[in-house]
Design a protein around this motif. Structure first.
Motif, PDB file in Angstrom:
ATOM      1  N   ASP A  38      -8.314   3.268  -8.419  1.00 56.46           N
ATOM      2  CA  ASP A  38      -7.811   2.045  -9.045  1.00 56.46           C
ATOM      3  C   ASP A  38      -6.398   1.737  -8.559  1.00 56.46           C
ATOM      4  O   ASP A  38      -6.066   0.572  -8.265  1.00 56.46           O
TER       5      ASP A  38
ATOM      6  N   SER B 201     -14.443  -0.792  -3.235  1.00 55.32           N
ATOM      7  CA  SER B 201     -14.258  -2.223  -3.025  1.00 55.32           C
ATOM      8  C   SER B 201     -14.564  -2.608  -1.575  1.00 55.32           C
ATOM      9  O   SER B 201     -14.046  -1.993  -0.635  1.00 55.32           O
TER      10      SER B 201
ATOM     11  N   ILE C 253     -11.663  -3.620   0.728  1.00 56.81           N
ATOM     12  CA  ILE C 253     -10.797  -2.584   1.292  1.00 56.81           C
ATOM     13  C   ILE C 253     -11.563  -1.646   2.229  1.00 56.81           C
ATOM     14  O   ILE C 253     -11.067  -1.280   3.297  1.00 56.81           O
TER      15      ILE C 253
ATOM     16  N   GLU D  30      -6.532   0.417  -4.938  1.00 57.46           N
ATOM     17  CA  GLU D  30      -6.947  -0.993  -4.862  1.00 57.46           C
ATOM     18  C   GLU D  30      -5.821  -1.912  -5.332  1.00 57.46           C
ATOM     19  O   GLU D  30      -5.590  -2.970  -4.751  1.00 57.46           O
TER      20      GLU D  30
ATOM     21  N   SER E 136      -3.881  -4.373  -2.617  1.00 65.10           N
ATOM     22  CA  SER E 136      -4.232  -5.776  -2.838  1.00 65.10           C
ATOM     23  C   SER E 136      -3.016  -6.648  -3.071  1.00 65.10           C
ATOM     24  O   SER E 136      -3.133  -7.865  -3.199  1.00 65.10           O
TER      25      SER E 136
END
Length: 209
Positions: A201, A20, A23, A204, A208
Motif C-alpha cells: 500500500d 496494481s 505499477i 502504491e 503514484s
C-alpha cells in the motif's frame, strides 16, 4: 496480477494480494530505466579524484639544459609532463557527477523496473517481518525457507527496521530497503523482489504521487 502471500517459514497463507496494473503491468520504457540507473550510479561517485598538474609540482623552474646544441629535444622545466615526476596533462579534478532528472521520468523508470520483475515472475509477497534482535542466522533461515539462498534478493519493508537490516548486512547478495528508499537500480539488480505485505500500500501511494 494476483500473488500468494507467504509466511516466514515458506508456507502459503492461503491469501492472495492483487498488484496494481498501473505499477506492475505497464509497457516498460528502457530509456527511462537507463537514465535513472545512470543517475543513481553517478550520484554514488565521490568525485574527489585529483592529480597534480605541472604548476602544482614542487621543483625548480630553471631551464635544465641549453636550448640548442645538445642533440636532444628542447626542455624548459623539470616539472614537464614528459619527465618522470612531472605534472600530469589534463589530469582528473574534483567534480560533482550528479545530474537532475524529472520526477515523472524517475517514476516511469521505477514502474518499468517493477513491471519487468512482475513479467519475469520474480516478485514474492511476504507477511510483515520483524526481528527482536539483529541475528544473521534468523535472516538466513528466512532465505532458506523461501528457497532464496544464493540468489540476489531485495526485501522491501514498510518502514526502516534496524534489526532486519543488521541481520542481513553480512549476507552476500542480499539487500534490504524501506519503501521510501526503493530505486530502479536496486530492483533490477535483484534476482528476486520480496515485498512485505504492509509495504504494498505504501509503495502504491509513494509511486503514484
Amino acid at each position: 496480477m494476483e500473488l500468494a502471500v507467504f509466511k516466514h517459514n515458506g508456507e502459503d497463507t492461503g491469501r492472495k494480494i492483487t498488484l496494481s496494473d498501473d505499477i506492475f503491468a505497464i509497457e516498460p520504457n528502457d530509456h527511462a530505466i537507463y537514465l535513472d540507473v545512470k543517475q543513481y550510479l553517478a550520484n554514488q561517485r565521490q568525485g574527489t579524484h585529483k592529480s597534480k598538474e605541472r604548476n602544482e609540482i614542487a621543483g625548480s623552474t630553471r631551464k635544465i639544459k641549453k636550448q640548442k646544441g645538445t642533440g636532444g629535444a628542447r626542455a624548459g622545466s623539470i616539472k614537464s609532463p614528459l619527465f618522470r615526476g612531472g605534472g600530469r596533462v589534463f589530469g582528473p579534478r574534483p567534480r560533482d557527477y550528479s545530474f537532475k532528472l524529472n520526477k515523472k521520468l524517475k517514476q516511469l523508470a521505477r514502474f518499468s523496473a517493477l513491471s519487468y520483475k512482475a513479467k519475469d515472475e520474480s516478485v514474492m509477497v511476504l507477511e510483515n517481518i520483524s526481528f527482536d534482535a539483529p541475528k544473521t542466522k534468523d535472516y538466513l533461515a528466512l532465505l532458506n525457507s523461501l528457497n532464496l539462498t544464493g540468489q540476489k534478493t531485495l526485501l522491501v519493508l514498510p518502514d526502516y527496521d534496524k534489526n532486519v537490516y543488521l541481520s542481513s548486512r553480512n549476507i552476500p547478495k542480499t539487500n534490504v530497503l524501506a519503501v521510501s528508499d526503493i530505486n530502479t537500480y536496486a530492483v533490477l539488480n535483484a534476482d528476486k523482489l520480496v515485498l512485505c505485505e504492509g509495504a504494498l500500500d505504501k509503495l502504491e501511494t509513494l509511486l503514484s504521487k
